[in-house]
Design a protein around this motif. Structure first.
Motif, PDB file in Angstrom:
ATOM      1  N   ILE A  78       0.837  -1.200   0.000  1.00 37.40           N
ATOM      2  CA  ILE A  78       0.000   0.000   0.000  1.00 37.40           C
ATOM      3  C   ILE A  78       0.870   1.247   0.000  1.00 37.40           C
ATOM      4  O   ILE A  78       0.529   2.274  -0.595  1.00 37.40           O
ATOM      5  N   GLU A  79       2.039   1.155   0.653  1.00 35.08           N
ATOM      6  CA  GLU A  79       2.947   2.303   0.730  1.00 35.08           C
ATOM      7  C   GLU A  79       3.908   2.369  -0.450  1.00 35.08           C
ATOM      8  O   GLU A  79       4.778   3.238  -0.492  1.00 35.08           O
ATOM      9  N   GLY A  80       3.780   1.431  -1.408  1.00 34.75           N
ATOM     10  CA  GLY A  80       4.560   1.535  -2.635  1.00 34.75           C
ATOM     11  C   GLY A  80       5.667   0.524  -2.826  1.00 34.75           C
ATOM     12  O   GLY A  80       6.349   0.545  -3.854  1.00 34.75           O
ATOM     13  N   THR A  81       5.899  -0.382  -1.872  1.00 35.76           N
ATOM     14  CA  THR A  81       6.944  -1.380  -2.077  1.00 35.76           C
ATOM     15  C   THR A  81       6.471  -2.432  -3.075  1.00 35.76           C
ATOM     16  O   THR A  81       5.280  -2.650  -3.269  1.00 35.76           O
ATOM     17  N   GLN A  82       7.440  -3.097  -3.704  1.00 36.85           N
ATOM     18  CA  GLN A  82       7.120  -4.034  -4.782  1.00 36.85           C
ATOM     19  C   GLN A  82       7.581  -5.458  -4.472  1.00 36.85           C
ATOM     20  O   GLN A  82       7.852  -6.233  -5.384  1.00 36.85           O
ATOM     21  N   THR A  83       7.666  -5.811  -3.217  1.00 38.27           N
ATOM     22  CA  THR A  83       8.092  -7.158  -2.835  1.00 38.27           C
ATOM     23  C   THR A  83       6.896  -8.101  -2.838  1.00 38.27           C
ATOM     24  O   THR A  83       5.891  -7.837  -2.179  1.00 38.27           O
ATOM     25  N   GLY A  84       7.004  -9.210  -3.586  1.00 39.67           N
ATOM     26  CA  GLY A  84       5.959 -10.221  -3.589  1.00 39.67           C
ATOM     27  C   GLY A  84       6.086 -11.117  -2.376  1.00 39.67           C
ATOM     28  O   GLY A  84       7.149 -11.188  -1.745  1.00 39.67           O
ATOM     29  N   ILE A  85       5.021 -11.821  -2.041  1.00 34.88           N
ATOM     30  CA  ILE A  85       5.084 -12.695  -0.869  1.00 34.88           C
ATOM     31  C   ILE A  85       6.075 -13.831  -1.088  1.00 34.88           C
ATOM     32  O   ILE A  85       6.719 -14.301  -0.151  1.00 34.88           O
ATOM     33  N   ASP A  86       6.242 -14.258  -2.341  1.00 35.89           N
ATOM     34  CA  ASP A  86       7.228 -15.301  -2.628  1.00 35.89           C
ATOM     35  C   ASP A  86       8.644 -14.795  -2.397  1.00 35.89           C
ATOM     36  O   ASP A  86       9.550 -15.566  -2.056  1.00 35.89           O
ATOM     37  N   ILE A  95      17.700 -12.056  -2.992  1.00 34.00           N
ATOM     38  CA  ILE A  95      16.956 -10.908  -3.515  1.00 34.00           C
ATOM     39  C   ILE A  95      17.881 -10.064  -4.395  1.00 34.00           C
ATOM     40  O   ILE A  95      19.018  -9.781  -4.021  1.00 34.00           O
ATOM     41  N   LYS A  96      17.389  -9.654  -5.554  1.00 38.74           N
ATOM     42  CA  LYS A  96      18.184  -8.805  -6.438  1.00 38.74           C
ATOM     43  C   LYS A  96      18.541  -7.508  -5.718  1.00 38.74           C
ATOM     44  O   LYS A  96      17.719  -6.949  -4.986  1.00 38.74           O
ATOM     45  N   PRO A  97      19.773  -7.017  -5.907  1.00 35.23           N
ATOM     46  CA  PRO A  97      20.218  -5.816  -5.172  1.00 35.23           C
ATOM     47  C   PRO A  97      19.266  -4.636  -5.300  1.00 35.23           C
ATOM     48  O   PRO A  97      19.041  -3.907  -4.327  1.00 35.23           O
ATOM     49  N   GLU A  98      18.683  -4.441  -6.484  1.00 34.25           N
ATOM     50  CA  GLU A  98      17.808  -3.292  -6.692  1.00 34.25           C
ATOM     51  C   GLU A  98      16.466  -3.425  -5.972  1.00 34.25           C
ATOM     52  O   GLU A  98      15.708  -2.460  -5.864  1.00 34.25           O
ATOM     53  N   ASP A 101      15.910  -2.867  -0.857  1.00 35.75           N
ATOM     54  CA  ASP A 101      15.322  -1.837   0.013  1.00 35.75           C
ATOM     55  C   ASP A 101      13.861  -2.177   0.315  1.00 35.75           C
ATOM     56  O   ASP A 101      13.411  -2.085   1.466  1.00 35.75           O
ATOM     57  N   ASP A 102      13.109  -2.554  -0.725  1.00 38.11           N
ATOM     58  CA  ASP A 102      11.717  -2.966  -0.512  1.00 38.11           C
ATOM     59  C   ASP A 102      11.640  -4.198   0.368  1.00 38.11           C
ATOM     60  O   ASP A 102      10.789  -4.288   1.266  1.00 38.11           O
TER      61      ASP A 102
END
Length: 377
Positions: A78-86, A95-98, A101-102
């Protein structure tokens, strides 16, 4: 006070802007709207059915952990992060370096939830607990320089790029201690007869309107809901999280909060909130049912492993907490040799419980796909 007669507050002129100073909420509440009664009954019934799983299912904490992961991923989205539950269940090195942060923001939320729930065993719900939880939420993340663990000491705003074009400007920081103290008193006031779901609906609105932190208000405000319900014994375990409902109805969520501030339409907000509780509790109840069905199915499969079944069952208990595992993790967690861990993984792959998800690369990871899928939808 009647919910229908609510006056949300007043605008106060500052030097170059006007801040919204909310009306107090720590008093009795009643209403004429019959729809609130119907929705309250449905929400309480669904919440009771959800809570029943916490009381009758053995090892329920195994499954609560993935509910926390789901909440962390959705609330952060909701706050804009793009991390999937997987991705949220993977170790950082995968996790890819880019995207790290998310990923860290989601993992911080998981740590914050677990910390707050643990603290409720010895502390009541309080502003101190919210501040401590907030410190964990922002630890080492993008908001780490925005007063983590402290109420803000400067003006913030919602929407727009500055105070000049903000969509909403919360109260001035000079009054935060009084506003948050009054809200905390509302959570625990035994002299008023207000149902818990009405009390937390009003509390969530008030918290988001006060916006006491420079960053993380949405996440802490949504976390306030299960913390309140567990603190007051409405739920035995933190099994209700509304972020999924709010995210799927994001426009309606923000509109409902705004309508209270603009026109005092608290009835609309309370209705929306109660619908969210009923829908989310029913969905959580169904998910627990699917988890138990999957658990029974998998338990039947591993019976064929004979003497290796106890280790396989111990592996499953690890997977219910974190449905992605490596051979090294498994060996360490179970206290078995590397060959034994590899043999267990091969058994579970053969039985259709696990799949390998890293393409036969070094440091292979294995996923309990059927279980993880229950939290994706």
């Amino acid at each position: 006070m009647k919910i229908e007669h609510f006056k949300p507050g007043r605008w106060r002129q500052r030097l170059q802007y006007r801040s919204f100073e909310p009306a107090p909420v720590n008093h009795d509440w009643h209403w004429d709207d019959p729809q609130i009664n119907v929705l309250l009954e449905a929400a309480n019934r669904a919440l009771g059915e959800l809570n029943a799983f916490s009381l009758i299912v053995p090892d329920i904490d195994l499954f609560i952990e993935m509910h926390v992961v789901k909440e962390a991923q959705t609330s952060s989205r909701i706050e804009g992060t793009q991390t999937g539950i997987d991705e949220a269940v993977l170790p950082e090195e995968q996790i890819k370096p880019e995207k790290r942060d998310d990923w860290r923001e989601v993992r911080n939320y998981i740590d914050a939830v677990n910390y707050a729930i643990a603290e409720l065993r010895t502390l009541p719900l309080s502003n101190r607990l919210l501040r401590q939880t907030h410190a964990i939420l922002l630890r080492g993340a993008r908001g780490q320089h925005k007063q983590p663990g402290e109420f803000r000491s400067s003006q913030n705003w919602i929407g727009g790029s500055s105070l000049a074009d903000a969509a909403f400007i919360p109260p001035h920081h000079e009054g935060l201690a009084d506003y948050m103290g009054e809200l905390e008193a509302f959570w625990h006031n035994p002299a008023i007869a207000v149902p818990h779901l009405i009390r937390i609906a009003i509390s969530h609105y008030q918290f988001e309107t006060i916006h006491p932190f420079l960053d993380g208000n949405g996440r802490i405000g949504r976390l306030l809901v299960p913390l309140y319900l567990v603190s007051h014994g409405v739920l035995a375990k933190p099994s209700l999280y509304l972020s999924d409902f709010f995210e799927r109805n994001r426009g309606s969520y923000y509109d409902a909060l705004t309508r209270v501030r603009v026109s005092g339409d608290l009835v609309h907000w309370v209705r929306f909130f109660l619908k969210g509780v009923a829908e989310t509790a029913s969905k959580g109840r169904d998910t627990f049912g699917k988890i138990l069905a999957l658990r029974n199915d998998v338990e039947q499969r591993i019976l064929s492993l004979g003497k290796r079944a106890p280790n396989a069952r111990a592996t499953l208990n690890l997977l219910y907490r974190r449905p992605v595992v490596s051979a090294a993790d498994l060996a360490q967690q179970l206290g078995v040799s590397a060959p034994t861990a590899q043999a267990l993984l091969k058994d579970l792959i053969r039985l259709g419980v696990l799949i390998e998800i890293t393409g036969q690369m070094r440091g292979r990871l294995y996923e309990f796909e059927a279980y993880l899928d229950l939290f994706v939808s």
